[in-house]
Design an enzyme around this catalytic site. Structure first.
Site, short mmCIF file in Angstrom:
data_model
loop_
_atom_site.label_atom_id
_atom_site.label_comp_id
_atom_site.label_asym_id
_atom_site.label_seq_id
_atom_site.Cartn_x
_atom_site.Cartn_y
_atom_site.Cartn_z
N HIS A 1 26.59 40.60 46.40
CA HIS A 1 27.11 41.85 46.96
C HIS A 1 26.02 42.65 47.66
O HIS A 1 24.86 42.67 47.25
CB HIS A 1 27.87 42.68 45.93
CG HIS A 1 27.07 43.23 44.79
ND1 HIS A 1 26.48 44.47 44.85
CD2 HIS A 1 26.80 42.74 43.57
CE1 HIS A 1 25.88 44.70 43.69
NE2 HIS A 1 26.05 43.68 42.90
N ASP B 1 19.69 44.85 42.47
CA ASP B 1 21.11 44.62 42.20
C ASP B 1 21.89 45.04 43.45
O ASP B 1 22.14 46.23 43.61
CB ASP B 1 21.53 45.41 40.97
CG ASP B 1 23.01 45.31 40.66
OD1 ASP B 1 23.71 44.54 41.32
OD2 ASP B 1 23.45 46.02 39.75
N GLU C 1 31.22 45.93 45.35
CA GLU C 1 31.21 45.30 44.03
C GLU C 1 31.03 46.34 42.96
O GLU C 1 31.67 46.28 41.90
CB GLU C 1 30.08 44.25 43.97
CG GLU C 1 30.13 43.35 42.75
CD GLU C 1 29.37 43.85 41.53
OE1 GLU C 1 29.45 43.21 40.46
OE2 GLU C 1 28.70 44.92 41.61
N GLU C 2 30.16 47.30 43.21
CA GLU C 2 29.79 48.28 42.18
C GLU C 2 30.94 49.21 41.79
O GLU C 2 30.88 49.89 40.79
CB GLU C 2 28.59 49.12 42.66
CG GLU C 2 27.30 48.34 42.87
CD GLU C 2 26.67 47.85 41.57
OE1 GLU C 2 27.20 48.12 40.49
OE2 GLU C 2 25.63 47.16 41.67
N ASP D 1 24.18 37.13 41.25
CA ASP D 1 24.02 38.56 40.97
C ASP D 1 22.93 38.72 39.91
O ASP D 1 22.41 37.75 39.39
CB ASP D 1 25.36 39.13 40.46
CG ASP D 1 25.49 40.63 40.69
OD1 ASP D 1 24.47 41.31 40.88
OD2 ASP D 1 26.63 41.13 40.65
N HIS E 1 20.36 49.22 37.45
CA HIS E 1 20.97 50.50 37.80
C HIS E 1 20.02 51.68 37.63
O HIS E 1 20.45 52.82 37.45
CB HIS E 1 22.30 50.75 37.04
CG HIS E 1 23.43 49.95 37.63
ND1 HIS E 1 24.74 50.30 37.44
CD2 HIS E 1 23.44 48.83 38.39
CE1 HIS E 1 25.51 49.41 38.08
NE2 HIS E 1 24.73 48.52 38.65
#
Lengths: 332, 351, 341
Positions: free
Chosen positions: A62, A163, A193-194, A216, A302
């Site tokens: 992503h 990410d 995606e998130e 990922d 994150h």
């Protein structure tokens, strides 16, 4: 490889607004693929046709990253915001954000105990002295990202949005390495995606693949007093067994393990007890798509400083390349 | 065939969500009535019994899930103890002291242990033991020995033989929802003695416990005109409100709520009355949580209904059902299907 | 009046019949085809064979309500919300129960008999019950069956400065907008989906979209306004009287950026006041519509409503008319565009 990761992680692409990233990837891979296109949700789809009797593999990484969106501008020119994707409040205070036109702001909080710090007690200061001045620079509904540069520490690299730009980098490198694949390869650089595996869902519907593989990041458990997780930096590509979105098809898991063993690619097994990947959306498409995931071990996922190990990235590339060339009759 | 015996075998077999192969094999071996049988890409087993109507025939799908909740190895500790996570919703309090089967290179016995009460701090005994503090003891002495057998990502199921309670009650694991699979078999047993116009697809679905996943893809592949999900629902037990439960021994629950097509509901209730089959009404204001929810919204939408076998102690290894309820669920479906004609099915899109 | 009629009929998720019949009656003269599907979505098609973009308007017919789940020995009814309802708004309201439309009240212990600490505590849904005035369980069972629905009985009224009070403005205001827009004379295929079961998980919209396969969808909603005392300005989400609200993001969707940009620009050009929805909580049918099949371009245009999901919500007629004007102009613009194909 490191340069690819640097460029990708420094690009701007909060969920829904990934064009800068997809354009960048397009320039990186156009010469190496047979066809390239985008769809309604903005997914970038690159195709290597492969042999005529091969299987159709969809690889997904992503392009979007977590971020913020402006919800209010007050009289003094401070911005209030909501988060885009899973943003931990502890990563926000003192952190900087960047808006598409290059405007930078700093996040701080109203007076409050750390314990009951909520998102609506935080604000962004872009240095504006009035509402009018602020509104010239950003508007309500403007999406921003966390502002942080790429750092090369040797084997280990730190950047924001590893990410999943590192996943994108894996696919970009694989695209360059794969010459005449046995299978038909659809490299999908997905969007959103998130916020719920959204781009992968519509792309997979359109492509109808025989096999879906997400590339990922996954978390590691190799830090002081970390949550229990048997994945470590530097120990190879992680082959997923499950996460909240997906139980990897037993055959797909076995194929990946066998490939790693056979090609002496370092790997580890990943059991993730929360979170999801694009493969979660892909495997439920139409009448089902056997799916799995290759994960790049990543610390501090994150946060604005996500750390990976370049050796794991290389192992992941090798695994993607090996799969692209594998005959997959056991999936029939 | 003895469907009750078949259910016993299913209950005692292992098939955690995503790993239902073993259950699939048992069901397909036992399935003598299907005109056609296939597995889809996710492993759903789809068994077709053709109807006698004129083409194009309408399609009805019966779905019960064959997967069970289970555990998954996350770490091998020093001393050969195994740490684990869950697949599906387990109450951590029911795990302590259970015997399990660890599906490593070969299936092996394990015991779920925790620190004994004697060495616990004062007050600790009042608290539930947390999942992360539980472990599986394989009886090995070292990590190296354990790792010869087990690796991260291997699955674990509870070890439990079905026992008979008083009257027709049975206790065991995974009756959620293999009792539903048995009800489909009971249905087909009766249906083979009756005439029916519609094509009937019996589906043993996969991965229900992790998000109704098999129902999504199997429905997409079949495109039924009508879907019946058969699952279990909370049976009456002393610590639950009457309005949250349905009674054991009183036949299936017929759900009413957004996931139930009103015309199918009316017809199902009418069928039950006509054939003197006992049933309970099962109001469901929050419709999620069973395959019916997934089936309903596939493609252009499917008229659905949910029938439930009452079951006590859900998601434990002593799930308790009344086998008579399984039989009456099967009978109700068979009578419902035998009474279906094209006109009724076509009317399901007319509001 | 359209909005009055629409808000005074009842339609819990899965039981939208009254609403559907009323809408069907209203739109029949203006559309070419009307159909329903297995879930009860009502799909109305205008210019089915015309050339041009296939545009979908979507509004949901269902409203939050209460489902009867138990009858106590004394004949009182136990209930649970169907859709999201704050139990604190329920005490001491009147309701109408079941197919036989029996009057009922939601009772509670008198203040005199409450302990002081009880008054501080919110009543949970398990502590509440509906009293129909029956003697016992047997009498109750003759009137109501398990699974039937109780609705709020709020009347539509206009009050204050151009304000409207009604139940179920979420989303009958969207239905009303779609009905009005279907009356426009346009050259391209326009399809309105009056969807079911939005309040229990956006259930109808995906199914409708699968049948329609639109190029573009506009989702018409009633959305939260919290421009009331006790709310900081940055938590208002939307404000009454400042025009329709346009969503950039919520829990279920990030709306199509170029489309959102166009809508703001158009509002500006036509001098229609418009606001951004300044919150990312909640979700609408747009979430499902966007992700159906290979994806759909979506935008959400909403009329701000205070006190949604309660017996009495409030909106401004100005915002309602503003939403209508904006969408009408947008549809007209589409006609003139050649790049749409």
């Amino acid at each position: 490889m490191k340069e690819t990761i640097r460029q990708l992680t420094e690009a701007f692409g909060p969920s829904g607004y990934e064009t800068e990233v997809t354009s960048l990837i397009k320039t990186m891979i156009t010469d190496f693929v047979d066809e390239i296109k985008t769809d309604v949700l903005g997914n970038l789809i690159a195709i290597k046709k492969g042999a005529s009797n091969g299987h159709k593999i969809m690889f997904a990484a992503h392009t979007d990253e977590i971020g913020v969106v402006v919800t209010h501008i007050d009289k003094e020119g401070f911005l209030r915001f909501a988060t885009v994707g899973g943003v931990g409040i502890s990563t926000l205070v003192g952190n900087r954000v960047r808006f598409p036109n290059g405007i930078i702001g700093v996040i701080y909080h109203e007076k409050a105990d750390w314990k009951d710090l909520k998102i609506d007690k935080l604000y962004i200061d872009i240095g504006a002295e009035s509402k009018e001045e602020a509104m010239e620079q950003v508007k309500i509904g403007e999406f921003g990202i966390f502002h942080r540069e790429f750092c090369d520490l040797g084997n280990r690299l730190i950047a924001k949005s590893m990410d999943d730009r590192v996943g994108c980098a894996v696919l970009v490198e694989a695209i360059k390495k794969i010459k005449e694949p046995r299978n038909a390869l659809y490299f999908v650089f997905t969007t959103q995606e998130e916020v719920g595996l959204r781009g992968a869902r519509t792309a997979a519907y359109d492509l109808e693949p025989d096999l879906g593989i997400a590339v990922d990041v996954t978390i590691t458990g190799d830090m002081p007093e970390a949550r229990r997780m048997e994945v470590s930096l530097g120990k190879g590509a992680a082959i997923k067994v499950k996460d909240s979105s997906l139980i990897v098809h037993p055959k797909v898991k076995q194929i990946l393990m066998d490939l790693a063993e056979k090609n002496k690619i370092p790997y580890q097994m990943e059991v993730l007890e929360f979170g999801g990947t694009d493969a979660g959306a892909i495997h439920l498409t139409r009448s089902g798509v056997p799916s799995g995931a290759i994960s790049i071990p990543t610390r501090y996922v994150h946060s604005p400083s996500e750390m990976i190990d370049i050796r794991d990235v290389e192992a992941s590339v090798d695994l993607v390349v090996a799969l692209a060339n594998k005959e997959l009759n056991e999936l029939n | 065939m003895d469907v009750k015996h078949f259910l016993r075998n299913l209950s005692e077999s292992s098939g955690v969500s995503g790993y239902e192969q073993n259950i699939t094999e048992q069901i397909s071996t036992a399935c003598t009535w299907a005109d056609d049988m296939r597995r889809d890409k996710l492993g759903n087993l789809i068994m077709l019994k053709r109807g006698e109507g004129t083409k194009p025939k309408k399609k009805i799908m019966l779905a019960a899930h064959m997967d069970e909740i289970g555990l998954i190895i996350t770490k091998v500790e020093k001393g050969g103890f195994l740490r684990f996570g869950t697949i599906g919703g387990f109450d951590q309090r029911v795990l302590l002291g259970q015997e399990v089967i660890v599906h490593g290179k070969t299936p092996s016995l394990g015991i779920i242990g925790a620190k004994p009460p004697h060495v616990q701090a004062h007050g600790e005994q009042n608290k539930a033991v947390k999942l992360e503090d539980l472990f599986i003891d394989l009886g090995y002495d070292t990590k190296e020995d354990a790792e010869k057998l087990v690796r991260i990502g291997d699955l674990v199921t509870l070890k439990r033989e079905v026992i008979d309670l008083q009257s027709s009650l049975l206790a065991g694991k995974a009756f959620d929802d293999r009792a539903g699979v048995a009800a489909i078999f009971e249905c087909f047993q009766i249906l083979s003695t009756l005439h029916h116009e519609v094509d009937v697809y019996g589906v043993a679905t996969v991965q229900e416990e992790v998000g109704l996943r098999g129902a999504v893809t199997s429905t997409y592949g079949i495109v039924p005109d009508l879907g019946i999900a058969i699952d279990v629902s909370f049976g009456d037990q002393p610590d639950l409100r009457e309005s949250e439960t349905i009674k054991l021994g009183n036949g299936p629950g017929i759900a009413i709520g957004p996931h139930v097509h009103p015309k199918v509901y009316d017809r199902m209730v009418k069928t039950a009355k006509e054939w003197n089959i006992k049933y309970s009404l099962d109001p469901s204001p929050s419709p999620g949580g069973t395959d019916a929810y997934a089936i309903q919204v596939v493609q252009a939408g499917v008229a659905t209904i949910l029938l439930s076998v009452p079951l006590r102690y859900m998601h434990t290894s002593i799930e308790t059902i009344d086998y008579d309820d399984v039989k009456s669920t099967g009978k109700l479906m068979a009578m419902f299907i035998a009474g279906l004609n094209n006109e009724f099915v076509e009317g399901l899109t007319c509001f | 009046m359209l909005l009055a009629q629409l808000t005074e009929v009842n339609g819990a998720p899965g039981q939208e019949g009254e609403v559907r019949n009323l809408i069907r009656e209203q739109i029949e003269p203006f559309v070419d085809e009307i159909k329903t599907d297995a879930l009860g979505n009502l799909i109305a098609i205008k210019n089915p064979r015309a050339i041009g973009p296939k545009v979908m308007l979507a509004a949901h017919m269902d409203e939050v309500a209460l489902m009867i789940v138990g009858i106590k020995n004394n004949g009182m009814l136990e209930f649970r919300p169907i859709g999201g309802i704050d139990p604190r708004v329920l005490v001491a309201k009147t309701v109408i129960v079941g197919k036989k439309k029996i009057n009922g009240v939601i009772g509670a212990k008198p203040i005199h008999l409450q302990r002081p600490d009880e008054r501080e505590k919110a009543l949970s849904i398990q502590e509440l019950y509906i009293d129909m005035g029956v003697k016992d369980k047997e009498e109750a069972k003759r009137l109501v069956s398990l699974g039937e629905i109780a609705y709020f009985t709020t009347k539509y009224e206009e009050f204050g400065e151009g304000k409207v009070k009604a139940k179920a403005l979420d989303d009958r205001v969207g239905c009303a907008l779609a009905i009005r827009l279907l009356q426009e004379d346009l050259s391209f295929p326009l399809i309105a989906a009056f969807t079911v079961q939005e309040e229990v998980g956006l259930r109808g919209a995906g199914v409708a979209t699968y049948q329609i396969k639109p190029d573009l969808a506009l989702i018409l909603e009633g959305t939260t306004a919290s421009d009331v005392p006790g709310t900081d300005e940055h938590k208002h989400a939307t404000s009454l009287g400042k025009g329709p609200a346009i969503t950039f993001m919520d829990r279920a969707v990030i709306t199509h950026p170029p489309l959102v940009k166009e809508l703001f620009a158009l509002a500006n050009e036509k001098n229609i006041p418009v606001q951004a929805r300044r919150n990312t909580a909640g979700g609408t049918d747009a979430g499902q519509i966007q992700l159906t099949e290979s994806g759909t371009k979506v935008a959400v245009i909403a009329v701000p409503c205070r006190y949604i999901h309660s017996p009495a919500s409030v909106m401004s007629k100005k915002d309602y008319d503003g939403a209508y004007e904006l969408i009408k102009h947008y549809l007209r613009c589409l006609e003139e565009r050649e790049d749409f194909q």
